[in-house]
Scaffold this motif. Sequence first.
Motif, PDB file in Angstrom:
ATOM      1  N   CYS A   7     -24.701   4.219  42.062  1.00 28.21           N
ATOM      2  CA  CYS A   7     -24.022   3.602  43.204  1.00 28.21           C
ATOM      3  C   CYS A   7     -25.036   3.037  44.194  1.00 28.21           C
ATOM      4  O   CYS A   7     -26.133   3.573  44.360  1.00 28.21           O
ATOM      5  CB  CYS A   7     -23.152   4.627  43.930  1.00 28.21           C
ATOM      6  N   THR A   8     -24.637   1.973  44.861  1.00 28.91           N
ATOM      7  CA  THR A   8     -25.426   1.424  45.944  1.00 28.91           C
ATOM      8  C   THR A   8     -24.904   1.987  47.258  1.00 28.91           C
ATOM      9  O   THR A   8     -24.101   2.935  47.269  1.00 28.91           O
ATOM     10  CB  THR A   8     -25.385  -0.124  45.929  1.00 28.91           C
ATOM     11  N   TYR A   9     -25.355   1.448  48.394  1.00 27.49           N
ATOM     12  CA  TYR A   9     -24.921   1.943  49.691  1.00 27.49           C
ATOM     13  C   TYR A   9     -23.393   1.960  49.779  1.00 27.49           C
ATOM     14  O   TYR A   9     -22.705   1.118  49.202  1.00 27.49           O
ATOM     15  CB  TYR A   9     -25.461   1.052  50.809  1.00 27.49           C
ATOM     16  N   GLY A  10     -22.875   2.941  50.536  1.00 32.17           N
ATOM     17  CA  GLY A  10     -21.431   3.059  50.685  1.00 32.17           C
ATOM     18  C   GLY A  10     -20.750   3.647  49.471  1.00 32.17           C
ATOM     19  O   GLY A  10     -19.532   3.554  49.324  1.00 32.17           O
ATOM     20  N   VAL A  29     -28.751   4.020  45.206  1.00 29.81           N
ATOM     21  CA  VAL A  29     -29.183   5.133  46.052  1.00 29.81           C
ATOM     22  C   VAL A  29     -28.710   6.489  45.531  1.00 29.81           C
ATOM     23  O   VAL A  29     -29.223   7.524  45.952  1.00 29.81           O
ATOM     24  CB  VAL A  29     -28.681   4.950  47.502  1.00 29.81           C
ATOM     25  N   ARG A  30     -27.746   6.478  44.624  1.00 27.63           N
ATOM     26  CA  ARG A  30     -27.214   7.749  44.131  1.00 27.63           C
ATOM     27  C   ARG A  30     -26.707   7.560  42.707  1.00 27.63           C
ATOM     28  O   ARG A  30     -26.259   6.478  42.339  1.00 27.63           O
ATOM     29  CB  ARG A  30     -26.059   8.209  45.013  1.00 27.63           C
ATOM     30  N   ALA A  31     -26.819   8.605  41.900  1.00 23.88           N
ATOM     31  CA  ALA A  31     -26.317   8.549  40.535  1.00 23.88           C
ATOM     32  C   ALA A  31     -25.640   9.863  40.192  1.00 23.88           C
ATOM     33  O   ALA A  31     -26.073  10.941  40.624  1.00 23.88           O
ATOM     34  CB  ALA A  31     -27.448   8.264  39.556  1.00 23.88           C
ATOM     35  N   GLU A  32     -24.585   9.760  39.433  1.00 28.54           N
ATOM     36  CA  GLU A  32     -23.883  10.949  38.939  1.00 28.54           C
ATOM     37  C   GLU A  32     -23.955  10.942  37.422  1.00 28.54           C
ATOM     38  O   GLU A  32     -23.652   9.930  36.780  1.00 28.54           O
ATOM     39  CB  GLU A  32     -22.421  10.932  39.393  1.00 28.54           C
ATOM     40  N   GLU A  33     -24.382  12.055  36.841  1.00 31.20           N
ATOM     41  CA  GLU A  33     -24.569  12.120  35.395  1.00 31.20           C
ATOM     42  C   GLU A  33     -23.715  13.205  34.755  1.00 31.20           C
ATOM     43  O   GLU A  33     -23.408  14.228  35.374  1.00 31.20           O
ATOM     44  CB  GLU A  33     -26.042  12.398  35.064  1.00 31.20           C
ATOM     45  N   ARG A  61     -37.017   7.071  39.258  1.00 32.32           N
ATOM     46  CA  ARG A  61     -36.479   8.262  39.924  1.00 32.32           C
ATOM     47  C   ARG A  61     -35.292   8.870  39.179  1.00 32.32           C
ATOM     48  O   ARG A  61     -35.094  10.078  39.171  1.00 32.32           O
ATOM     49  CB  ARG A  61     -36.060   7.914  41.359  1.00 32.32           C
ATOM     50  N   PHE A  62     -34.486   8.041  38.527  1.00 35.09           N
ATOM     51  CA  PHE A  62     -33.307   8.551  37.830  1.00 35.09           C
ATOM     52  C   PHE A  62     -33.594   8.908  36.373  1.00 35.09           C
ATOM     53  O   PHE A  62     -32.717   9.415  35.686  1.00 35.09           O
ATOM     54  CB  PHE A  62     -32.177   7.521  37.871  1.00 35.09           C
ATOM     55  N   GLU A  79     -23.348   0.331  38.370  1.00 32.66           N
ATOM     56  CA  GLU A  79     -23.870   0.375  37.002  1.00 32.66           C
ATOM     57  C   GLU A  79     -23.330   1.588  36.272  1.00 32.66           C
ATOM     58  O   GLU A  79     -23.295   2.695  36.809  1.00 32.66           O
ATOM     59  CB  GLU A  79     -25.407   0.433  37.008  1.00 32.66           C
ATOM     60  N   TRP A  80     -22.899   1.362  35.031  1.00 36.14           N
ATOM     61  CA  TRP A  80     -22.569   2.457  34.111  1.00 36.14           C
ATOM     62  C   TRP A  80     -23.614   2.431  33.012  1.00 36.14           C
ATOM     63  O   TRP A  80     -23.969   1.368  32.506  1.00 36.14           O
ATOM     64  CB  TRP A  80     -21.182   2.262  33.511  1.00 36.14           C
TER      65      TRP A  80
END
Length: 244
Positions: A218-221, A183-187, A87-88, A226-227
Amino acid sequence: MNNAPASPSFRPLYEQIKVLITQSLIAGEWRPGEAIPSEMELAARFKVSQGTVRKAVDELAAENILVRRQGKGTYVATHNEEHTKLRFLRLTAADGKKELLENQLLECNRGKATAEMARQLGLKTGASIIEVKRLLSFSGKPVILDHIIIPAAPFKGLNGSKIQDNNGSMYSMYETQYGIRMVRAEERLKAIAADEASAQLLGVAVGTPLLRIERVSCTYGDKPMEWRLGLCVTEEHHYRNELE
């Protein structure tokens, strides 16, 4: 509502329910791929209307944390299904064809977090980390040089052998073997020129334009876990994103 966390009075009720559901996910009450209770059951549990629960679940579904399945219920999203494993990964063939993805492990070492890595991952400087370097090939051609750093404590026992045995999505491995779901990633994207080391591994000339993708997952919360830095050859590929 019982056991609701302290929150500002202006926070809408559905957002409070969203927080409570997320807390249950963090606690592992419902695992990735499992069904959560029905809206009616959750409404009774939290002593709110079914409509309030529905709005909270709708938001979590929009964020790909939950997945609605027509006629079956609502499930915790997972990286372990074929259509969500990557997905990412946004790099796709320019002609749109589906390609075979292969992973070659280059390194897997333990080290200490630099000040910058500690800042990115919410760690203390010098904390134990695991550093992974991989070469990703699409249909036999090297396309992405992957550099990954994760905190060592949540991934106890992770080594090169486990990564090679998995031979697929790192996120799927995090989830199935360590109970950690991203659950979320910032690029952040930037164009750079290939240096000698990256050029040799990617099979391109020094100075070839590369797409540099820096990602914090990021995981929940919203806890960073991970970088990742990907150096991508885009002669036959492009970065694809969908905006809503």
